[in-house]
Design an enzyme around this catalytic site. Structure first.
Site, PDB file in Angstrom:
ATOM      1  N   HIS A 121       1.798 -10.593-110.237  1.00 27.36           N
ATOM      2  CA  HIS A 121       2.642 -11.415-111.107  1.00 27.36           C
ATOM      3  C   HIS A 121       1.897 -11.559-112.441  1.00 27.36           C
ATOM      4  O   HIS A 121       0.660 -11.610-112.454  1.00 27.36           O
ATOM      5  CB  HIS A 121       2.791 -12.780-110.428  1.00 27.36           C
ATOM      6  CG  HIS A 121       3.794 -13.708-111.036  1.00 27.36           C
ATOM      7  ND1 HIS A 121       3.549 -14.395-112.199  1.00 27.36           N
ATOM      8  CD2 HIS A 121       5.026 -14.089-110.623  1.00 27.36           C
ATOM      9  CE1 HIS A 121       4.605 -15.158-112.476  1.00 27.36           C
ATOM     10  NE2 HIS A 121       5.519 -14.984-111.537  1.00 27.36           N
ATOM     11  N   ASP A 198      -3.878 -15.213-104.868  1.00 23.62           N
ATOM     12  CA  ASP A 198      -2.670 -15.878-105.346  1.00 23.62           C
ATOM     13  C   ASP A 198      -1.697 -15.951-104.161  1.00 23.62           C
ATOM     14  O   ASP A 198      -1.112 -14.943-103.764  1.00 23.62           O
ATOM     15  CB  ASP A 198      -2.101 -15.055-106.511  1.00 23.62           C
ATOM     16  CG  ASP A 198      -0.692 -15.482-106.907  1.00 23.62           C
ATOM     17  OD1 ASP A 198      -0.121 -16.385-106.260  1.00 23.62           O
ATOM     18  OD2 ASP A 198      -0.163 -14.896-107.865  1.00 23.62           O
ATOM     19  N   GLN A 201       3.461 -16.577-103.134  1.00 24.38           N
ATOM     20  CA  GLN A 201       4.574 -15.955-102.419  1.00 24.38           C
ATOM     21  C   GLN A 201       4.330 -15.925-100.909  1.00 24.38           C
ATOM     22  O   GLN A 201       5.244 -15.639-100.144  1.00 24.38           O
ATOM     23  CB  GLN A 201       4.757 -14.532-102.955  1.00 24.38           C
ATOM     24  CG  GLN A 201       6.141 -13.968-102.805  1.00 24.38           C
ATOM     25  CD  GLN A 201       7.183 -14.814-103.510  1.00 24.38           C
ATOM     26  OE1 GLN A 201       8.151 -15.237-102.874  1.00 24.38           O
ATOM     27  NE2 GLN A 201       7.017 -15.072-104.792  1.00 24.38           N
ATOM     28  N   LYS A 224       7.883 -23.288-104.236  1.00 22.25           N
ATOM     29  CA  LYS A 224       8.298 -22.113-103.461  1.00 22.25           C
ATOM     30  C   LYS A 224       8.300 -22.415-101.965  1.00 22.25           C
ATOM     31  O   LYS A 224       8.647 -21.582-101.156  1.00 22.25           O
ATOM     32  CB  LYS A 224       7.395 -20.928-103.780  1.00 22.25           C
ATOM     33  CG  LYS A 224       7.629 -20.462-105.211  1.00 22.25           C
ATOM     34  CD  LYS A 224       7.050 -19.134-105.525  1.00 22.25           C
ATOM     35  CE  LYS A 224       7.430 -18.774-106.957  1.00 22.25           C
ATOM     36  NZ  LYS A 224       6.623 -17.698-107.505  1.00 22.25           N
ATOM     37  N   CYS A 362       8.551 -10.844-113.510  1.00 22.09           N
ATOM     38  CA  CYS A 362       7.194 -11.181-113.976  1.00 22.09           C
ATOM     39  C   CYS A 362       6.161 -10.204-113.431  1.00 22.09           C
ATOM     40  O   CYS A 362       5.013 -10.583-113.167  1.00 22.09           O
ATOM     41  CB  CYS A 362       6.786 -12.605-113.594  1.00 22.09           C
ATOM     42  SG  CYS A 362       7.848 -13.862-114.276  1.00 22.09           S
TER      43      CYS A 362
HETATM   44  C1  LIG Z   1       5.869 -17.591-108.471  1.00 22.87           C
HETATM   45  C2  LIG Z   1       4.597 -16.827-108.502  1.00 22.87           C
HETATM   46  C3  LIG Z   1       3.585 -17.140-109.404  1.00 22.87           C
HETATM   47  C4  LIG Z   1       3.731 -18.216-110.452  1.00 22.87           C
HETATM   48  O1  LIG Z   1       3.964 -19.457-109.905  1.00 22.87           O
HETATM   49  P1  LIG Z   1       4.314 -20.702-110.866  1.00 22.87           P
HETATM   50  O2  LIG Z   1       4.829 -21.720-109.908  1.00 22.87           O
HETATM   51  O3  LIG Z   1       5.352 -20.213-111.829  1.00 22.87           O
HETATM   52  O4  LIG Z   1       3.057 -21.111-111.546  1.00 22.87           O
HETATM   53  C5  LIG Z   1       2.422 -16.417-109.343  1.00 22.87           C
HETATM   54  N1  LIG Z   1       2.242 -15.443-108.444  1.00 22.87           N
HETATM   55  C6  LIG Z   1       3.192 -15.117-107.545  1.00 22.87           C
HETATM   56  C7  LIG Z   1       2.915 -14.038-106.551  1.00 22.87           C
HETATM   57  C8  LIG Z   1       4.398 -15.791-107.554  1.00 22.87           C
HETATM   58  O5  LIG Z   1       5.346 -15.457-106.675  1.00 22.87           O
END
Ligand SMILES: *Cc1c(COP(=O)(O)O)cnc(C)c1O
Length: 404
Positions: A121, A198, A201, A224, A362
Site C-alpha cells: 500500500h 503492516d 488488511q 478495517k 493505493c
Molecule cells: C488500509 C491499508 C493501509 C492504510 O490504512 P489507513 O487506515 O488508511 O491508515 C495500509 N496498508 C494496508 C495493507 C491497508 O489495507
C-alpha cells in the site's frame, strides 16, 4: 453454528438501499461496516464518560482513563503482546508507519539498506522514501510474480549486513495475497535487521500472535475490523520503543518541561502527544470483542467459502481476468473485463446498489506490474452472502453487455 442472517442484523447499514436497490457492500478492504454493539459503545461513551484522560482528578476523567487503558489491555491480549505499554494508540496504520519511519531517521546512515515489497500500500512505501531522502539510505524492493506472490529467493539475495529494516504487509489489500511473514521475519532477523509488518488488511481476517511471530513492529487500523475511523495501533517491542525518539511533541508525552530541558514520559505515553481519539480507543476494544464473539477461525472459514464461490462464478464470465491468484489469499478479488475500463464497470455496479472499489487501490506499483490502470475490487467480509455474490455476478454480466 455460523448464522450469517443473524449476524447481518447486527449491522444497521446493511438494510439500507442504494439507488433503489438493497446495498451490496463489497468494499470491505477499504473500510468495514460497524455493528450496533460497537455503535452502542460510542454512544455510551458520549452519554456517560466524555472527559479528557490521564489528567483530571475528577470522576469522569478517571472513568474515561480506565476505559481507555482497559481497551489498551484488550488489544494487548488480542494480539498477544508481552506488555500493554507496547501498544501505542495511533490514528491508524498510516500514522503508525510514519511514527516508526520518523524514529529511524536518527538510526539510519547513508549507504544503509531498507527493504520493502512490490505488494505494498502507498502508506508503506512513501514514508520510507521520505526517510531515504533524509538519511541517504537505499530502498530495495522484493519483486512479485504473476500470481501476485512475493519472490522469496529474490528477498534472500537482497538481504545483507547493510540491511537495517524490512517492512512488508501481512496481507495485500489490492490482491488479497497472504505473505509468508514468518519466513520474512526470521530472515530479516538473521541479517540483523528490524522488521515492521503492516497488518491493516490481515487483522479483519486473522488473529496475529505477535510474540509468536517475534515481529519488531506491527500496525493496524480499527476501521478495517468493525471499529471506527481515526484510530489504530502500533505494536513495538519494548526495547525498540525505548530506543526510538518521540514522534510528536506536546502534552501527555512529557515527564517534565522547562525551557532548558524537557524529559519524556514513559511508554506508551511518550508516543501519544496531545488529546487522543479517546472514544475511538475505547471503541477499538469493543470492535475486537465483537469480532472475537464470532471467532476468527469461523470468520476465516466462511470468508474462504465466499472467495471460492465468487472466484468460480466470476471466472465463468468470458473475458474476465482475476489478478492475484496466490494459493494463500483472503477474500479479495481484483478483476477486469477485457477491453473495458474498471471505472465504467464500477459505475454501473453502483447503479445496481453494489459497492466495489475501482482504481489502483493505493498500490500503483502492482498495477504497473500488470500494465493496467487499475482493477475492480470486490472484497468480502463475514457479513456478506452468496446471494450478494450472485447479484454481483449478474451486475458484472450486465455491465459487460452495456459496455462492449
Ligand atoms: C488500509 C491499508 C493501509 C492504510 O490504512 P489507513 O487506515 O488508511 O491508515 C495500509 N496498508 C494496508 C495493507 C491497508 O489495507
Amino acid at each position: 453454528m455460523f448464522d450469517v442472517e443473524k449476524i447481518r442484523k447486527d449491522f444497521p447499514i446493511l438494510s439500507r438501499k442504494v439507488n433503489g436497490k438493497p446495498l451490496v457492500y463489497f468494499d470491505n478492504a477499504a473500510t468495514s461496516q460497524t455493528p450496533q454493539q460497537v455503535i452502542d459503545v460510542i454512544v455510551d461513551y458520549y452519554h456517560n464518560y466524555n472527559a479528557n484522560i490521564h489528567r483530571g482528578v475528577h470522576t469522569l476523567s478517571q472513568e474515561a482513563t480506565d476505559l481507555y487503558e482497559q481497551s489498551r489491555q484488550k488489544i494487548q491480549k488480542h494480539f498477544n503482546a508481552k506488555f500493554s505499554h507496547e501498544i501505542i494508540f495511533t490514528s491508524g496504520t498510516t500514522h503508525g508507519i510514519n511514527l516508526v519511519a520518523n524514529g529511524f531517521s536518527s538510526i539510519l546512515k547513508k549507504g544503509d539498506d531498507i527493504i520493502v515489497s512490490a505488494l505494498e500500500h502507498h502508506s508503506n512505501i512513501v514514508p520510507w522514501q521520505m526517510l531515504c531522502e533524509r538519511t541517504g539510505a537505499n530502498l530495495k524492493v522484493i519483486p512479485m510474480n504473476d500470481e501476485g506472490e512475493l519472490v522469496m529467493s529474490a528477498y534472500d539475495r537482497l538481504l545483507s549486513k547493510n540491511t537495517k529494516l524490512v517492512f512488508v504487509n501481512h496481507i495485500s489489500n489490492a490482491l488479497g495475497t497472504i505473505n509468508p511473514i514468518e519466513y520474512i521475519i526470521e530472515k530479516a532477523h538473521d541479517s540483523g535487521a528490524a522488521i515492521l509488518i503492516d497488518g491493516a488488511q490481515a487483522c479483519p481476517h486473522i488473529k496475529p500472535d505477535l510474540q509468536g511471530l517475534d515481529v519488531d513492529f506491527y500496525v493496524a487500523s480499527a476501521h478495517k475490523m468493525c471499529g471506527p475511523t481515526g484510530v489504530g495501533m502500533l505494536y513495538g517491542k519494548e526495547a525498540w520503543l525505548k530506543k526510538l525518539p518521540p514522534y510528536q511533541g506536546g502534552g501527555e508525552m512529557i515527564a517534565e518541561v522547562t525551557f532548558e530541558k524537557t524529559t519524556y514520559a514513559d511508554l506508551p505515553h511518550k508516543f501519544e502527544a496531545g488529546t487522543p481519539n479517546i472514544a475511538g480507543g475505547i471503541v477499538f476494544g469493543a470492535a475486537i470483542d465483537y469480532m472475537n464473539s464470532i471467532g476468527f477461525d469461523t470468520i476465516a472459514k466462511y470468508e474462504n467459502e465466499l472467495l471460492q464461490y465468487a472466484s468460480q462464478k466470476l471466472l465463468a464470465i468470458e473475458g474476465l481476468k482475476i489478478y492475484g491468484t496466490a494459493k494463500n489469499k483472503t477474500s479479495v478479488i481484483s478483476f477486469n473485463l477485457e477491453g473495458i475500463h474498471p471505472y465504467d464497470v464500477g459505475s454501473i455496479l453502483d447503479k445496481l446498489g453494489i459497492a466495489v472499489r475501482t482504481g489502483h487501490h493505493c498500490a500503483q506499483p502492482i498495477m504497473d506490474y500488470y500494465k493496467i490502470p487499475g482493477t475492480i475490487r470486490a472484497s468480502f467480509a463475514f457479513y456478506n452472502t452468496k446471494a450478494e455474490i450472485d447479484t454481483l455476478v449478474e451486475g458484472v454480466k450486465k455491465a459487460k453487455m452495456m459496455l462492449s
